[in-house]
Design a protein around this motif. Sequence first.
Motif, PDB file in Angstrom:
ATOM      1  N   ALA A  90       0.826  -1.213   0.000  1.00 35.23           N
ATOM      2  CA  ALA A  90       0.000   0.000   0.000  1.00 35.23           C
ATOM      3  C   ALA A  90       0.858   1.260   0.000  1.00 35.23           C
ATOM      4  O   ALA A  90       1.985   1.269   0.511  1.00 35.23           O
ATOM      5  N   ALA A  91       0.305   2.320  -0.587  1.00 41.51           N
ATOM      6  CA  ALA A  91       0.996   3.605  -0.628  1.00 41.51           C
ATOM      7  C   ALA A  91      -0.038   4.721  -0.600  1.00 41.51           C
ATOM      8  O   ALA A  91      -1.235   4.503  -0.815  1.00 41.51           O
ATOM      9  N   VAL A  92       0.454   5.930  -0.340  1.00 42.41           N
ATOM     10  CA  VAL A  92      -0.442   7.091  -0.270  1.00 42.41           C
ATOM     11  C   VAL A  92       0.265   8.297  -0.872  1.00 42.41           C
ATOM     12  O   VAL A  92       1.498   8.391  -0.855  1.00 42.41           O
ATOM     13  N   CYS A  93      -0.515   9.213  -1.409  1.00 43.55           N
ATOM     14  CA  CYS A  93       0.037  10.440  -1.989  1.00 43.55           C
ATOM     15  C   CYS A  93      -0.941  11.580  -1.740  1.00 43.55           C
ATOM     16  O   CYS A  93      -2.098  11.508  -2.156  1.00 43.55           O
ATOM     17  N   ILE A  94      -0.491  12.613  -1.040  1.00 46.07           N
ATOM     18  CA  ILE A  94      -1.308  13.805  -0.810  1.00 46.07           C
ATOM     19  C   ILE A  94      -0.991  14.817  -1.903  1.00 46.07           C
ATOM     20  O   ILE A  94       0.160  15.215  -2.089  1.00 46.07           O
ATOM     21  N   LEU A  95      -2.014  15.224  -2.642  1.00 48.95           N
ATOM     22  CA  LEU A  95      -1.831  16.147  -3.757  1.00 48.95           C
ATOM     23  C   LEU A  95      -2.022  17.587  -3.290  1.00 48.95           C
ATOM     24  O   LEU A  95      -3.056  17.925  -2.712  1.00 48.95           O
ATOM     25  N   GLU A  96      -1.027  18.412  -3.579  1.00 45.30           N
ATOM     26  CA  GLU A  96      -1.062  19.812  -3.164  1.00 45.30           C
ATOM     27  C   GLU A  96      -0.833  20.748  -4.336  1.00 45.30           C
ATOM     28  O   GLU A  96      -0.216  20.384  -5.332  1.00 45.30           O
ATOM     29  N   SER A  97      -1.326  21.964  -4.161  1.00 48.40           N
ATOM     30  CA  SER A  97      -1.086  23.018  -5.142  1.00 48.40           C
ATOM     31  C   SER A  97       0.105  23.858  -4.699  1.00 48.40           C
ATOM     32  O   SER A  97       0.216  24.218  -3.525  1.00 48.40           O
ATOM     33  N   PHE A  98       1.003  24.155  -5.639  1.00 50.58           N
ATOM     34  CA  PHE A  98       2.140  25.022  -5.364  1.00 50.58           C
ATOM     35  C   PHE A  98       1.883  26.439  -5.882  1.00 50.58           C
ATOM     36  O   PHE A  98       2.782  27.268  -5.904  1.00 50.58           O
ATOM     37  N   ASP A  99       0.646  26.696  -6.299  1.00 48.15           N
ATOM     38  CA  ASP A  99       0.271  28.012  -6.795  1.00 48.15           C
ATOM     39  C   ASP A  99       0.114  28.980  -5.622  1.00 48.15           C
ATOM     40  O   ASP A  99      -0.441  28.617  -4.572  1.00 48.15           O
ATOM     41  N   GLU A 100       0.583  30.220  -5.770  1.00 44.75           N
ATOM     42  CA  GLU A 100       0.525  31.203  -4.690  1.00 44.75           C
ATOM     43  C   GLU A 100      -0.902  31.455  -4.200  1.00 44.75           C
ATOM     44  O   GLU A 100      -1.122  31.702  -3.017  1.00 44.75           O
ATOM     45  N   LYS A 101      -1.868  31.371  -5.081  1.00 44.14           N
ATOM     46  CA  LYS A 101      -3.256  31.641  -4.687  1.00 44.14           C
ATOM     47  C   LYS A 101      -3.796  30.584  -3.724  1.00 44.14           C
ATOM     48  O   LYS A 101      -4.784  30.818  -3.027  1.00 44.14           O
ATOM     49  N   ASP A 102      -3.157  29.427  -3.666  1.00 44.79           N
ATOM     50  CA  ASP A 102      -3.603  28.352  -2.792  1.00 44.79           C
ATOM     51  C   ASP A 102      -2.724  28.212  -1.556  1.00 44.79           C
ATOM     52  O   ASP A 102      -2.759  27.179  -0.869  1.00 44.79           O
ATOM     53  N   TYR A 103      -1.978  29.250  -1.233  1.00 40.01           N
ATOM     54  CA  TYR A 103      -1.005  29.188  -0.132  1.00 40.01           C
ATOM     55  C   TYR A 103      -1.648  28.760   1.187  1.00 40.01           C
ATOM     56  O   TYR A 103      -1.086  27.975   1.947  1.00 40.01           O
ATOM     57  N   HIS A 104      -2.833  29.262   1.467  1.00 42.18           N
ATOM     58  CA  HIS A 104      -3.484  28.978   2.748  1.00 42.18           C
ATOM     59  C   HIS A 104      -4.313  27.691   2.728  1.00 42.18           C
ATOM     60  O   HIS A 104      -4.793  27.249   3.777  1.00 42.18           O
ATOM     61  N   ALA A 105      -4.511  27.101   1.572  1.00 47.89           N
ATOM     62  CA  ALA A 105      -5.263  25.840   1.470  1.00 47.89           C
ATOM     63  C   ALA A 105      -4.674  25.007   0.341  1.00 47.89           C
ATOM     64  O   ALA A 105      -5.317  24.791  -0.683  1.00 47.89           O
ATOM     65  N   PRO A 106      -3.437  24.523   0.515  1.00 51.99           N
ATOM     66  CA  PRO A 106      -2.753  23.828  -0.586  1.00 51.99           C
ATOM     67  C   PRO A 106      -3.261  22.423  -0.869  1.00 51.99           C
ATOM     68  O   PRO A 106      -3.128  21.927  -1.985  1.00 51.99           O
ATOM     69  N   VAL A 107      -3.815  21.735   0.126  1.00 50.33           N
ATOM     70  CA  VAL A 107      -4.219  20.343  -0.071  1.00 50.33           C
ATOM     71  C   VAL A 107      -5.477  20.265  -0.928  1.00 50.33           C
ATOM     72  O   VAL A 107      -6.506  20.839  -0.601  1.00 50.33           O
ATOM     73  N   LYS A 108      -5.378  19.544  -2.036  1.00 47.79           N
ATOM     74  CA  LYS A 108      -6.501  19.431  -2.979  1.00 47.79           C
ATOM     75  C   LYS A 108      -6.857  17.992  -3.331  1.00 47.79           C
ATOM     76  O   LYS A 108      -7.840  17.769  -4.046  1.00 47.79           O
ATOM     77  N   GLY A 109      -6.069  17.036  -2.881  1.00 51.72           N
ATOM     78  CA  GLY A 109      -6.376  15.672  -3.289  1.00 51.72           C
ATOM     79  C   GLY A 109      -5.632  14.624  -2.491  1.00 51.72           C
ATOM     80  O   GLY A 109      -4.666  14.914  -1.773  1.00 51.72           O
ATOM     81  N   LEU A 110      -6.096  13.391  -2.627  1.00 50.59           N
ATOM     82  CA  LEU A 110      -5.490  12.259  -1.950  1.00 50.59           C
ATOM     83  C   LEU A 110      -5.598  11.035  -2.843  1.00 50.59           C
ATOM     84  O   LEU A 110      -6.664  10.740  -3.390  1.00 50.59           O
ATOM     85  N   ALA A 111      -4.485  10.328  -3.005  1.00 44.00           N
ATOM     86  CA  ALA A 111      -4.479   9.076  -3.752  1.00 44.00           C
ATOM     87  C   ALA A 111      -4.049   7.953  -2.823  1.00 44.00           C
ATOM     88  O   ALA A 111      -2.960   8.010  -2.241  1.00 44.00           O
ATOM     89  N   ARG A 112      -4.912   6.937  -2.661  1.00 41.75           N
ATOM     90  CA  ARG A 112      -4.556   5.740  -1.909  1.00 41.75           C
ATOM     91  C   ARG A 112      -4.323   4.618  -2.927  1.00 41.75           C
ATOM     92  O   ARG A 112      -5.156   4.381  -3.790  1.00 41.75           O
ATOM     93  N   ILE A 113      -3.192   3.948  -2.796  1.00 37.37           N
ATOM     94  CA  ILE A 113      -2.774   2.954  -3.774  1.00 37.37           C
ATOM     95  C   ILE A 113      -2.617   1.609  -3.080  1.00 37.37           C
ATOM     96  O   ILE A 113      -2.020   1.527  -2.000  1.00 37.37           O
ATOM     97  N   VAL A 114      -3.149   0.549  -3.687  1.00 35.26           N
ATOM     98  CA  VAL A 114      -3.025  -0.770  -3.076  1.00 35.26           C
ATOM     99  C   VAL A 114      -2.865  -1.852  -4.148  1.00 35.26           C
ATOM    100  O   VAL A 114      -3.621  -1.891  -5.114  1.00 35.26           O
ATOM    101  N   ASN A 115      -1.833  -2.684  -3.994  1.00 30.22           N
ATOM    102  CA  ASN A 115      -1.659  -3.840  -4.875  1.00 30.22           C
ATOM    103  C   ASN A 115      -2.654  -4.932  -4.499  1.00 30.22           C
ATOM    104  O   ASN A 115      -2.900  -5.192  -3.328  1.00 30.22           O
ATOM    105  N   VAL A 116      -3.221  -5.579  -5.514  1.00 31.93           N
ATOM    106  CA  VAL A 116      -4.118  -6.710  -5.264  1.00 31.93           C
ATOM    107  C   VAL A 116      -3.445  -8.039  -5.629  1.00 31.93           C
ATOM    108  O   VAL A 116      -3.965  -9.104  -5.319  1.00 31.93           O
ATOM    109  N   ASN A 117      -2.297  -7.960  -6.301  1.00 32.92           N
ATOM    110  CA  ASN A 117      -1.452  -9.124  -6.562  1.00 32.92           C
ATOM    111  C   ASN A 117      -0.081  -8.601  -6.977  1.00 32.92           C
ATOM    112  O   ASN A 117       0.213  -7.424  -6.776  1.00 32.92           O
ATOM    113  N   ASP A 118       0.737  -9.437  -7.556  1.00 29.11           N
ATOM    114  CA  ASP A 118       2.113  -9.048  -7.874  1.00 29.11           C
ATOM    115  C   ASP A 118       2.236  -8.116  -9.068  1.00 29.11           C
ATOM    116  O   ASP A 118       3.313  -7.560  -9.314  1.00 29.11           O
ATOM    117  N   THR A 119       1.171  -7.930  -9.827  1.00 30.80           N
ATOM    118  CA  THR A 119       1.278  -7.130 -11.049  1.00 30.80           C
ATOM    119  C   THR A 119       0.193  -6.072 -11.217  1.00 30.80           C
ATOM    120  O   THR A 119       0.257  -5.286 -12.159  1.00 30.80           O
TER     121      THR A 119
END
Length: 258
Positions: A90-119
């Motif tokens: 399993a893995a996780v990735c928090i998606l953020e904006s690096f745009d100046e307009k989003d300085y006070h609320a940069p978090v915009k997304g979340l990706a949760r990743i999970v393998n169900v087998n070897d491929t």
Amino acid sequence: MVRSRKVCEFGLFIIMKEFEIILNVPMECEKCVEAVTKALTPLKLSSINVDLEQNIVATKGGVAPSTIVKTIQETGKDAIIRGTGQPNSAAVCILESFDEKDYHAPVKGLARIVNVNDTELFIDLTVNGLPKGTYYPSIRNSGNLSEGALSTGDVYYPLEPIEVTTPSSSSTIIESLGASKTPGFSGQSFLYAQLTVGDLIGRSVVLSALKDKVTKDSLVGVIARSAGAWENSKMVCSCSGKTVWEERKDALSKGLRG
């Protein structure tokens, strides 16, 4: 390279592989157990186990983690994912904006990743606080965020577009990261890819409003390993002495992510 595919779309048939999800859910009595079980039953999971004493809900099936969380939260109870899949799957990735307009609320997304087998793996992608439209996610070669999405290199693996059309107020997943007041729209997609989590750690996920092009305001985050099912059973932090629920409240009050 094989393109990823959105599950059961455009006539494609992908046999859903099952994986386990472990959540902490605050419950006080058998009525709480009944409410959570009743809410999850329509999701057609292969198993639902609710432990009142430990405040744990364990599910198994091919349902997106965000769907499990949202369904439980709709009962009026919170839910924190403590692990998904097998160890090292399993893995996780928090998606953020690096745009100046989003300085006070940069978090915009979340990706949760999970393998169900070897491929094969699934990516549960949730985004929030964006202008309405179609967005293009991709896994990039590098996790270098020195210039935001612009420094992440070429595409390592392309992903199917995600439609962002729901008012942000309905998103509970990104709200839990401290971005509940962000205006705009939200979207969720459960994506399939022929990859392993081990291939992805240290790389990045980018979400762009333009197809085949990354811009300064594209969302980006580094992929990090997360706990598998039953690998994260601690309810009290050994450093702070606080419970997971106390740490949750502290993080939200300070606008911290994760």
